[in-house]
Design an enzyme around this catalytic site. Structure first.
Site, PDB file in Angstrom:
ATOM      1  N   SER A  52       0.999  -1.193  -0.062  1.00  0.00           N
ATOM      2  CA  SER A  52      -0.156  -0.078  -0.074  1.00  0.00           C
ATOM      3  C   SER A  52       0.847   1.084  -0.035  1.00  0.00           C
ATOM      4  O   SER A  52       1.885   1.319   0.557  1.00  0.00           O
ATOM      5  CB  SER A  52      -0.810   0.116   1.278  1.00  0.00           C
ATOM      6  OG  SER A  52      -1.514   1.155   1.356  1.00  0.00           O
ATOM      7  N   TYR A  89      -1.179  -0.733  10.271  1.00  0.00           N
ATOM      8  CA  TYR A  89      -1.293  -1.165   8.925  1.00  0.00           C
ATOM      9  C   TYR A  89      -0.018  -0.723   8.069  1.00  0.00           C
ATOM     10  O   TYR A  89       0.552  -1.531   7.351  1.00  0.00           O
ATOM     11  CB  TYR A  89      -2.461  -0.621   8.300  1.00  0.00           C
ATOM     12  CG  TYR A  89      -2.779  -0.913   6.841  1.00  0.00           C
ATOM     13  CD1 TYR A  89      -3.306  -2.201   6.293  1.00  0.00           C
ATOM     14  CD2 TYR A  89      -2.680   0.132   5.561  1.00  0.00           C
ATOM     15  CE1 TYR A  89      -3.747  -2.487   5.145  1.00  0.00           C
ATOM     16  CE2 TYR A  89      -2.989  -0.041   4.527  1.00  0.00           C
ATOM     17  CZ  TYR A  89      -3.421  -1.383   4.022  1.00  0.00           C
ATOM     18  OH  TYR A  89      -3.424  -1.694   2.858  1.00  0.00           O
TER      19      TYR A  89
END
Ligand SMILES: NC(=O)c1ccc[n+]([C@@H]2O[C@H](COP(=O)([O-])OP(=O)(O)OC[C@H]3O[C@@H](n4cnc5c(N)ncnc54)[C@H](OP(=O)(O)O)[C@@H]3O)[C@@H](O)[C@H]2O)c1
Length: 361
Positions: A164, A177
């Protein structure tokens, strides 16, 4: 302040050019293929002739994706569907065993399964969430790579990991995350160096915002997820958020022989958001009508948490004050929300609302 005007006109959409890949005879295992990016990737590989293994926790969703794969497969090859949880070692072992038993080999591993869950270091459940997110986004990839290498060595195969842009810059409230994805980027490079001599390539893709079930999987209602995507659309230099097929295209490219000289690379696919420094909401002023309760209030708090300056408005001043307090609590820079008591059915109220917003921010 970010000039949204310059981002709203043009959209970089696909023209009529298309690349035709041929993965005939290749076996591809895609984790997290019950929805979103993974599902689109499975269908694209099936369309290109591959034998596909789809996996996730939701058997019903896998069956749907399996059906789509069968429909597009040139030779009518049925996908193997394996219901499994990537955080459970015994599930991952069973997944690989079933793959090898069914198709006899593995050529391409796409480590796509992943999830987010907003939290902050002083949250009561921060560490529980941290451990869970590391298990889903990082440890699962490490373990699956570990048990797939012997099979990939036989086929001189390759691995594509899905990270990401959250690995590359901070998003407040997403430390676990971002940390997991950042470690995944490094793991990719380590594996590229280690497995290159075995003729196994390993690459990673860093997507920006993509319209999938990612936001609803974190517990947000679909309407809120849609609203967030609408706002993101305006933040994107290319004028739109990503679609699952955008990322699937890159996965097929990296897995194909066209990328035979690429290993250990990050492919950033984010519509220019990183380049424009535009995702944290730092420069955003967001006006949310109906924000004294429910979805509007939740949207205000989420934007405040991402660093945006927020204007909350509705008829009940006391409720607005409560939402304003919550916004202040989560705002990384302690930005106070502007509270405007107004009735959306009254033109003079709406005019005053906009005037106050512009004057204030
Ligand atoms: N959408 C975005 O904006 C975005 C941006 C950057 C990166 N990404 C990354 O892209 C990848 C795909 O996400 P997506 O956007 O396509 O979201 P999605 O539609 O929510 O898909 C996530 C997939 O992961 C699977 N999954 C989650 N937890 C799992 C577990 N414990 N065991 C097995 N499977 C699990 C889900 O399947 P089940 O629920 O059936 O288990 C689902 O198939 C993720 O790694 C995500 O971090 C997404």
């Amino acid at each position: 302040m970010l000039d949204l005007g310059k981002y709203t006109d043009a959209k970089c959409t696909k023209q009529n050019m298309s690349v035709k890949y041929d993965f005939t005879g290749k076996v591809v295992l895609i984790t997290g293929s019950s929805s979103g990016i993974g599902a689109a990737t499975a269908v694209q590989f099936a369309k290109a002739g591959a034998q596909v293994v789809v996996t996730g926790r939701r058997a019903d969703k896998l069956a749907e994706v399996g059906e789509q794969c069968l429909k597009v497969s040139p030779k009518g090859i049925k996908a193997l569907e394996v219901t499994a949880d990537v955080t459970k070692r015994e599930d991952m072992r069973r997944l690989v065993d079933q793959n090898i038993k069914h198709f006899g080999k593995l050529d391409i591993l796409v480590n796509n399964a992943g999830a987010g869950n907003p939290t902050r270091i002083d949250d009561k459940y921060f560490y529980d969430k941290f451990e869970k997110l590391m298990a889903i986004n990082l440890n699962s990839v490490v373990y699956l790579t570990h048990i797939c290498v012997e099979h990939l060595e036989k086929t001189k195969g390759n691995i594509v990991n899905i990270s990401s842009i959250g690995a590359m810059r901070t998003v407040v409230g997403f430390a676990p995350y971002g940390t997991a994805k950042c470690a995944l980027d490094m793991f990719t490079k380590c594996m590229a160096a280690e497995l290159g001599p075995k003729q196994i390539r390993v690459n990673v893709i860093n997507p920006g915002p993509v319209r999938t079930e990612f936001v609803t999987a974190m517990g947000s209602p679909p309407e809120l997820a849609d609203k967030m995507m609408d706002v993101f659309n305006k933040l994107m230099p290319v004028g739109r958020v990503g679609e699952s097929d955008d990322i699937a295209d890159h996965i097929l490219y990296l897995a194909s022989d066209h990328a035979a000289f690429i290993t250990g690379s990050n492919l950033v696919s984010d519509g220019g958001v990183l380049a424009a420094n535009a995702i944290n909401g730092d420069d955003l002023v967001v006006l949310i009508t109906g924000s004294s309760s429910g979805m509007g209030a939740a949207t205000a708090v989420q934007f405040a948490q991402s660093g945006a300056s927020v204007v909350v408005t509705a008829r009940r001043a006391d409720k607005l004050a409560e939402v304003g307090k919550q916004c202040l609590k989560v705002s990384p820079k302690g930005i106070k929300a502007l509270e405007v008591t107004a009735d959306v059915t009254k033109r003079e109220d709406m005019r005053r609302l906009v005037d106050q917003t512009i004057k204030h921010f």
